[in-house]
Motif scaffolding. Structure first.
Motif, PDB file in Angstrom:
ATOM      1  N   GLU A 170       0.821  -1.211   0.000  1.00  0.00           N
ATOM      2  CA  GLU A 170       0.000   0.000   0.000  1.00  0.00           C
ATOM      3  C   GLU A 170       0.851   1.257   0.000  1.00  0.00           C
ATOM      4  O   GLU A 170       0.468   2.279  -0.550  1.00  0.00           O
ATOM      5  CB  GLU A 170      -0.945   0.005   1.205  1.00  0.00           C
ATOM      6  CG  GLU A 170      -1.935  -1.110   1.139  1.00  0.00           C
ATOM      7  CD  GLU A 170      -3.348  -0.667   1.499  1.00  0.00           C
ATOM      8  OE1 GLU A 170      -3.625   0.537   1.473  1.00  0.00           O
ATOM      9  OE2 GLU A 170      -4.158  -1.543   1.802  1.00  0.00           O
ATOM     10  N   LYS A 171       2.022   1.144   0.633  1.00  0.00           N
ATOM     11  CA  LYS A 171       2.944   2.283   0.579  1.00  0.00           C
ATOM     12  C   LYS A 171       3.418   2.474  -0.848  1.00  0.00           C
ATOM     13  O   LYS A 171       3.519   3.586  -1.337  1.00  0.00           O
ATOM     14  CB  LYS A 171       4.177   2.009   1.458  1.00  0.00           C
ATOM     15  CG  LYS A 171       3.957   2.174   2.925  1.00  0.00           C
ATOM     16  CD  LYS A 171       5.329   2.348   3.589  1.00  0.00           C
ATOM     17  CE  LYS A 171       5.381   1.662   4.916  1.00  0.00           C
ATOM     18  NZ  LYS A 171       6.753   1.611   5.444  1.00  0.00           N
ATOM     19  N   GLU A 172       3.719   1.341  -1.501  1.00  0.00           N
ATOM     20  CA  GLU A 172       4.263   1.407  -2.854  1.00  0.00           C
ATOM     21  C   GLU A 172       3.241   1.967  -3.843  1.00  0.00           C
ATOM     22  O   GLU A 172       3.576   2.777  -4.697  1.00  0.00           O
ATOM     23  CB  GLU A 172       4.688  -0.005  -3.288  1.00  0.00           C
ATOM     24  CG  GLU A 172       6.113  -0.094  -3.736  1.00  0.00           C
ATOM     25  CD  GLU A 172       6.475  -1.519  -4.088  1.00  0.00           C
ATOM     26  OE1 GLU A 172       6.201  -1.931  -5.212  1.00  0.00           O
ATOM     27  OE2 GLU A 172       7.051  -2.219  -3.232  1.00  0.00           O
ATOM     28  N   THR A 173       2.005   1.511  -3.748  1.00  0.00           N
ATOM     29  CA  THR A 173       1.013   1.954  -4.720  1.00  0.00           C
ATOM     30  C   THR A 173       0.456   3.335  -4.403  1.00  0.00           C
ATOM     31  O   THR A 173      -0.173   3.948  -5.255  1.00  0.00           O
ATOM     32  CB  THR A 173      -0.176   0.978  -4.792  1.00  0.00           C
ATOM     33  OG1 THR A 173      -0.697   0.844  -3.475  1.00  0.00           O
ATOM     34  CG2 THR A 173       0.233  -0.368  -5.325  1.00  0.00           C
ATOM     35  N   GLY A 174       0.687   3.810  -3.197  1.00  0.00           N
ATOM     36  CA  GLY A 174       0.223   5.153  -2.867  1.00  0.00           C
ATOM     37  C   GLY A 174      -1.120   5.176  -2.163  1.00  0.00           C
ATOM     38  O   GLY A 174      -1.584   6.228  -1.726  1.00  0.00           O
TER      39      GLY A 174
END
Lengths: 248, 365
Positions: free
Chosen positions: B195-199
């Motif tokens: 979720e951090k990666e996808t924003g």
């Protein structure tokens, strides 16, 4: 509470990280229903300023209100009254259109009866009725962006923060996207938008220009061009950014 | 606000259900590992190849050889000439050779009559695989010694709890210690970091949801998944591997639930460190899995470790869990006997959770 005509009203907002001053005494106001362009090069302090306005971090010094709540201590209340759409695509690709709407409706405490009504309204407006149960991941990018904007306004916020909403989107979709922004603005929603596309800045009612943590210019696009004797906002931006010490 | 939490749990559950490949792996891995370790991988030594050297056949020797060839753990390879010993061992044809003396009958008679004991036979072992050599010596002594050495038959050994020394018994607790870390810690950390990666994490943080609630909602479905795994493992262990499992099933479940909470905290901690899914994966796999396999006593007894490594193994949570599971499942121990393991696990969980939550909150500022 300060003047009710302004949805954002901040004075000398400053954020320091150690000895580094990311945002340096910015003072500005945004009127209700306005489309406000928040410009600046990378590293100019845009993101940090925006985080403070969204209630994500508290300022080191300064004061002000967003949607009527104190930016120095009412972050949680601010969060409930704003909408937010990030530069990266921010819906869940492995959930359907409707499931995304239900999730974000639930997050913002929209009652399930209202949610159903608003969702079907939005789907109709966007011509998405048939895509109700489609996985968001399989929609074209332009549709996704529109949907993301719709979801960000599902709880009827007074102000929506758009963090580079049109990054990587083709010109036609960008145009359609701005039509949605105008539509929302004409219905009374304030739009606070950051962008890299200087032509988009021309669509805004007013723009501000951040350089090295400070707001160096703030006016209507027409006035700014006159003031800096520039043919476009892009040119004006380059004149201003020339003096920048940080950023790229 | 209850609605908000439920929406989140639903979302996380959908994420898991729709990622059918990961879910399948998560559900089948324990089954595969239990069956693999339970049947295929086995540390019991079977089929030791034994040849004999008999300079002179007699009744005593014949009886001994018969007993050898009838034993299920031993494959009798026939008798060979003394000068073939070396070649047979080198070629790997045999693992052990029993050399009888030429006056076997005489020595035995002397011993029976006067109690004078002299060497009557010699074991020559291929010790290039020490496990086989040791086990083989043990088997051969047991099979043949009753005739030959009265002294050894004075010591009688009883194997308690696992009389057949089945290695599956030993592996089940180890697999449990490993699987739960894998499912809980690895999958949770990867899903948070994703979720951090996808924003999407940004969007969640700007929303009025409390961060703690986001995290809790993430843990619920993985906790559920692990409970399914716990059930599968216990059922397989009981009905397929035949592990006795005393009357203390509830204690097994209680200790396991604490361990699940610990694993989830570990996953949360990893997710605060890692920025990319790959990093989360690597940390979980290399930094957490390896110590579990090497240091927890799952494969190698802690008592055998170099003294430097022994204290190190004490900080591996799986060590205490595996220890408790071994006592509970195999020995049928009662709660007081695993109290120490249980308390250590609880303290570790609280510490890890505190650190993870602190780091998580710091990151937000």
């Amino acid at each position: 509470m300060s003047n009710n005509d302004y949805i954002i009203d901040v004075k000398d907002l400053t954020k320091k990280f150690g000895t580094f001053t990311a945002v340096d005494h910015i003072t500005f106001s945004v009127k209700r229903g306005e489309i406000f362009g928040f410009l600046g090069a990378n590293g100019a302090g845009k993101t940090t300023a925006m985080r403070m306005l969204c209630g994500l971090s508290y300022p080191t010094s300064g004061s002000g209100t967003v949607a009527g709540f104190d930016v120095t201590k009412e972050g949680e209340k601010i969060k409930r009254h704003i909408g937010y759409m990030s530069q990266r695509f921010s819906l869940y690709e492995d959930l359907t259109v409707m499931e995304n709407m239900e999730l974000f409706g639930g997050i913002y405490g929209v009652k399930s009866k209202d949610l159903k009504e608003r969702a079907s309204d939005l789907l109709e407006k966007l011509n998405f009725v048939e895509e109700r149960d489609t996985m968001v991941g399989s929609l074209p990018l332009g549709w996704k962006q529109k949907l993301a904007f719709a979801v960000a306004t599902l709880h009827r916020p007074e102000i929506v923060f758009l963090d580079e909403p049109t990054g990587g989107v083709d010109p036609i979709t960008r145009r359609q996207f701005w039509e949605m922004i105008y539509q929302a603005s004409s219905e009374g929603t304030t739009i606070f938008v950051t962008t890299h596309y200087m032509d988009e800045a021309e669509y805004c009612h007013r723009v501000s220009m951040m350089v090295d943590g400070q707001i160096k210019a703030l006016d209507t696009p027409a006035n700014l061009k006159k003031q800096y004797n520039a043919a476009s906002i892009d040119e004006m931006f380059r004149i201003l950014a020339r003096g920048a010490k940080r950023g790229d | 606000m209850k609605n908000q939490f439920l929406q989140f749990v639903k979302k996380e559950t959908l994420h898991i259900l729709r990622d059918s490949r990961t879910m399948l792996i998560a559900l089948l891995m324990p089954v595969a590992q239990i069956l693999l370790f339970g049947f295929a991988v086995s540390t019991e030594i079977n089929n030791i190849n034994v040849a004999v050297v008999v300079p002179q056949w007699c009744e005593g020797v014949r009886q001994s050889v018969e007993r050898l060839s009838a034993n299920p753990y031993i494959t009798y390879k026939g008798d060979i000439a003394p000068d073939e010993i070396d070649q047979n061992l080198r070629s790997g044809n045999v693992d052990a050779i029993v050399v009888f003396t030429h006056d076997f009958e005489k020595i035995m008679n002397e011993w029976r009559r006067n109690g004078v004991s002299k060497s009557a036979m010699q074991f020559i072992m291929d010790a290039s695989n020490t496990n086989i050599a040791q086990a083989g010596t043990g088997y051969l002594t047991n099979i043949l010694a009753s005739d030959v050495m009265a002294a050894s038959s004075m010591v009688e050994t009883h194997m308690l709890f696992n009389p057949q020394l089945k290695s599956a018994f030993n592996f089940v607790p180890g697999i449990m210690g490993m699987i739960f870390i894998l499912i809980c810690a690895l999958l949770t950390s990867v899903s948070i970091v994703r979720e951090k990666e996808t924003g999407t994490m940004d969007v969640l943080l700007v929303s009025p949801v409390r961060p703690l609630r986001i995290i809790l909602a993430k843990m619920v479905p993985y906790f559920g998944l692990s409970c399914i795994n716990l059930t599968t493992i216990l059922l397989l262990a009981r009905f397929v591997l035949g592990i006795p499992m005393g009357s203390n099933l509830w204690i097994v479940i209680l200790v396991s639930l604490v361990y699940l909470a610990l694993a989830l905290s570990l996953g949360l901690l990893v997710s605060t460190i890692a920025k990319k899914q790959v990093v989360a994966l690597l940390i979980s796999a290399a930094v957490m899995l390896l110590p579990i396999v090497m240091l927890s006593g799952m494969l190698f007894p802690i008592e055998n470790m170099p003294s430097v490594l022994q204290p190190l193994s004490a900080i591996v949570p799986a060590r205490w869990y595996i220890d408790a599971m071994r006592k509970l499942l195999i020995q049928g121990a009662s709660f007081p006997l695993i109290l120490k393991d249980f308390l250590i696990l609880i303290i570790m969980t609280i510490l890890l959770l505190a650190v993870a939550l602190k780091k998580f909150n710091d990151k937000l500022e």
